[in-house]
Design a protein around this motif. Structure first.
Motif, mmCIF file in Angstrom:
data_model
loop_
_atom_site.group_PDB
_atom_site.id
_atom_site.type_symbol
_atom_site.label_atom_id
_atom_site.label_comp_id
_atom_site.label_asym_id
_atom_site.label_seq_id
_atom_site.Cartn_x
_atom_site.Cartn_y
_atom_site.Cartn_z
ATOM 1 N N TRP A 143 -6.704 5.182 3.235
ATOM 2 C CA TRP A 143 -6.615 4.392 1.967
ATOM 3 C C TRP A 143 -7.136 5.467 0.813
ATOM 4 C CZ3 TRP A 143 -9.459 -0.666 3.669
ATOM 5 C CH2 TRP A 143 -8.521 -1.448 4.448
ATOM 6 N N LYS A 146 -11.764 -3.345 -1.320
ATOM 7 C CA LYS A 146 -10.665 -3.257 -0.152
ATOM 8 C C LYS A 146 -10.987 -3.679 1.031
ATOM 9 C CE LYS A 146 -6.294 -1.543 0.656
ATOM 10 N NZ LYS A 146 -4.873 -2.341 -0.013
ATOM 11 N N ASP A 158 0.872 -1.080 -0.108
ATOM 12 C CA ASP A 158 -0.149 -0.214 -0.057
ATOM 13 C C ASP A 158 0.898 1.251 -0.009
ATOM 14 O OD1 ASP A 158 -2.478 -1.339 -0.050
ATOM 15 O OD2 ASP A 158 -2.654 -1.248 2.217
ATOM 16 N N ASP A 213 -4.886 4.537 -2.231
ATOM 17 C CA ASP A 213 -4.890 3.227 -2.357
ATOM 18 C C ASP A 213 -6.196 2.593 -3.003
ATOM 19 O OD1 ASP A 213 -2.098 2.316 -1.601
ATOM 20 O OD2 ASP A 213 -2.784 3.135 0.308
#
Length: 392
Positions: free
Chosen positions: A330, A346, A65, A335
C-alpha cells in the motif's frame, strides 16, 4: 495443490547450513514474501509459507487500490538467529540467490530476522532495497522509494511503524472477531505467545483497545498477571529478539515455563512466534475461546480439527497476520500516505471488512473460518489473474 513455480535448496559452503527459496506463484513475474532464520527450518516449511503468501496477496485484493497483488514466495535458513555465524550465513545465502531477488522475489523480515539486518546485508551486496524487483516495474519508482523510506522512519511510541503494522492488524482481527461473539474489549482477556514484532505489537494494541493482556510468553518463559500486564513496560524491557528483561517485572507479575501459555484461561490466545506450536496433543490444553494466528502456520491441521470439536474457532494466519505484507505494498503503490494515521486507518477498514466477510460466509455455509478465507483468497486471486491476462 499445484507445484511451485520455483524451489531452490542452497547449502552453505562454509558451515553446511541449508537455505531455501520457494516461489509458489508469480503475478506479472513477481512474488512477495519474507525470509526467516529458524533452526530446524525445512523446505516443506518454506513451501507452506510460500503458499500462505499466495493466499495473503489474494485476500487483500481491492480493484479500487493501485496495489495489484503479487504472487507468493518465501525464504528460510536453517540456523538459530542467535548463532554468531547467522549474519555471515545470511550474506552468503543472499549472494547465492541474488538473481532471484533482483528479478522476482521481493522479500523482507520474518521470524528471526530484523529488517535493518536484512537491509544492511542487501546493501553490502549492491541492492538498494530487498524489493528491487517491484521497483523495476514502477513508473514512479523514485517516489515509491521515498514513500517506503519515510514510512519506515516513522516512530510510534518508541517503535518503528514497520514493526507495528503486522501486530496491529492481528490485534484488530482479534477484536473484530470477539465483537461478533458479543464481547467488548474491556470484557476481553488475551494471552500472547511471542513478543517480537508481531507479538509485541499485538499485545500493545490489544491493551490500548482495553483488552486485558494477562500473559505473554517469550523464549525465557511465561509472564502472567491476571489483573493485566503492563505491556508498555514489557516492550521497553525487551531486547532485539523479543526477550523481556525479568528485572522489569512488577511484584504482582508471576512467571512460569514458556509452554504454560497454552493453559491460561482467556478469550483470545495469539500464537505469534514460531510455526507448529499447537499440536493435536496440545489442543486439549488450550484455555482460550478463540485462536488468532499471529505467526505463520502455528496450528497443525489435526490440532485445528480438535479445537473445532471443542468449539474453539481458529482465525487463520493468512488473514490475521496479512497486514505486514499488505502495508508494504500500500505504501509502495501509493494507496496510503507514509504515516501512522493513514496506515492504521487502512488496516482498520480492510481487516474489519475481511473478518466480517469471512465470518459471515463461514456461518452461512457452515464451514470453518479457514475454509471461508481460502475461498475468498481463491476468488480474489482468480480476479487478479483475469485482470492481468492469466488464464488456467
Amino acid at each position: 495443490m499445484s507445484p511451485s513455480f520455483l524451489e531452490t535448496t542452497w547449502t552453505d559452503p562454509v558451515t553446511g547450513t541449508k537455505g531455501y527459496v520457494v516461489l509458489d506463484t508469480l503475478v506479472r513475474g513477481l512474488a512477495s514474501g519474507g525470509l526467516r532464520l529458524r533452526k530446524g527450518c525445512t523446505l516443506e516449511e518454506v513451501r507452506g509459507l510460500a503458499q500462505g503468501m499466495t493466499r495473503k496477496e489474494g485476500l487483500v485484493y481491492d480493484p479500487a487500490d493501485n496495489y495489484l497483488p503479487l504472487g507468493g514466495g518465501k525464504g528460510g535458513i536453517d540456523i538459530d538467529p542467535g548463532d554468531p555465524q547467522a549474519v555471515d550465513v545470511l550474506r552468503r545465502f543472499l549472494a547465492a540467490v541474488l538473481p532471484v531477488v533482483k528479478e522476482q522475489w521481493n522479500t523482507g523480515e520474518d521470524f528471526g530476522l530484523r529488517q535493518e539486518t536484512l537491509d544492511k546485508v542487501a546493501a553490502e551486496l549492491g541492492l538498494a532495497s530487498t524489493v528491487e524487483a517491484v521497483f523495476a516495474t514502477l513508473p514512479d519508482a523514485p517516489a515509491a522509494r521515498d514513500r517506503l523510506a519515510k514510512a519506515f522512519a516513522v516512530d510510534v511510541d518508541g517503535v518503528s511503524l514497520g514493526d507495528l503494522v503486522g501486530g496491529y492488524g492481528v490485534a484488530q482481527a482479534g477484536i473484530a472477531y470477539v465483537e461478533r461473539l458479543g464481547l467488548i474489549p474491556s470484557e476481553t482477556t488475551a494471552v500472547v505467545q511471542g513478543f517480537g514484532s508481531i507479538g509485541g505489537a499485538a499485545a500493545r494494541y490489544l491493551a490500548k483497545a482495553g483488552v486485558r493482556v494477562i500473559a505473554v510468553a517469550d523464549r525465557d518463559g511465561l509472564i502472567r498477571n491476571d489483573a493485566a500486564l503492563d505491556v508498555e513496560a514489557l516492550l521497553a524491557a525487551r531486547d532485539g529478539l523479543g526477550v523481556i528483561d525479568r528485572s522489569a517485572l512488577r511484584p504482582t507479575d508471576s512467571t512460569a515455563p514458556t509452554e504454560a501459555w497454552l493453559d491460561v484461561p482467556c478469550d483470545l490466545v495469539v500464537p505469534a512466534a514460531m510455526s507448529y506450536v499447537i499440536t493435536a496433543e496440545d489442543a486439549a490444553r488450550v484455555g482460550a475461546r478463540v485462536v488468532v494466528e499471529g505467526a505463520n502456520m502455528p496450528t497443525l491441521a489435526d490440532a485445528e480439527a480438535a479445537l473445532l470439536t471443542r468449539g474453539i474457532p481458529v482465525l487463520p494466519d493468512f488473514l490475521a497476520n496479512v497486514m505486514t505484507n499488505a502495508w508494504w505494498w500500500w505504501v509502495v503503490f501509493g494507496d496510503i500516505a507514509p504515516t501512522a494515521e493513514s496506515s492504521f486507518a487502512k488496516i482498520d477498514t480492510v481487516m474489519r471488512r475481511l473478518v466480517d466477510t469471512v465470518a459471515t460466509d463461514a456461518e452461512t455455509r457452515g464451514v470453518t473460518l479457514r475454509s471461508s478465507a481460502l475461498a475468498l483468497a481463491g476468488r480474489n486471486s482468480a480476479a487478479v489473474q483475469a485482470r492481468v491476462g492469466i488464464t488456467g
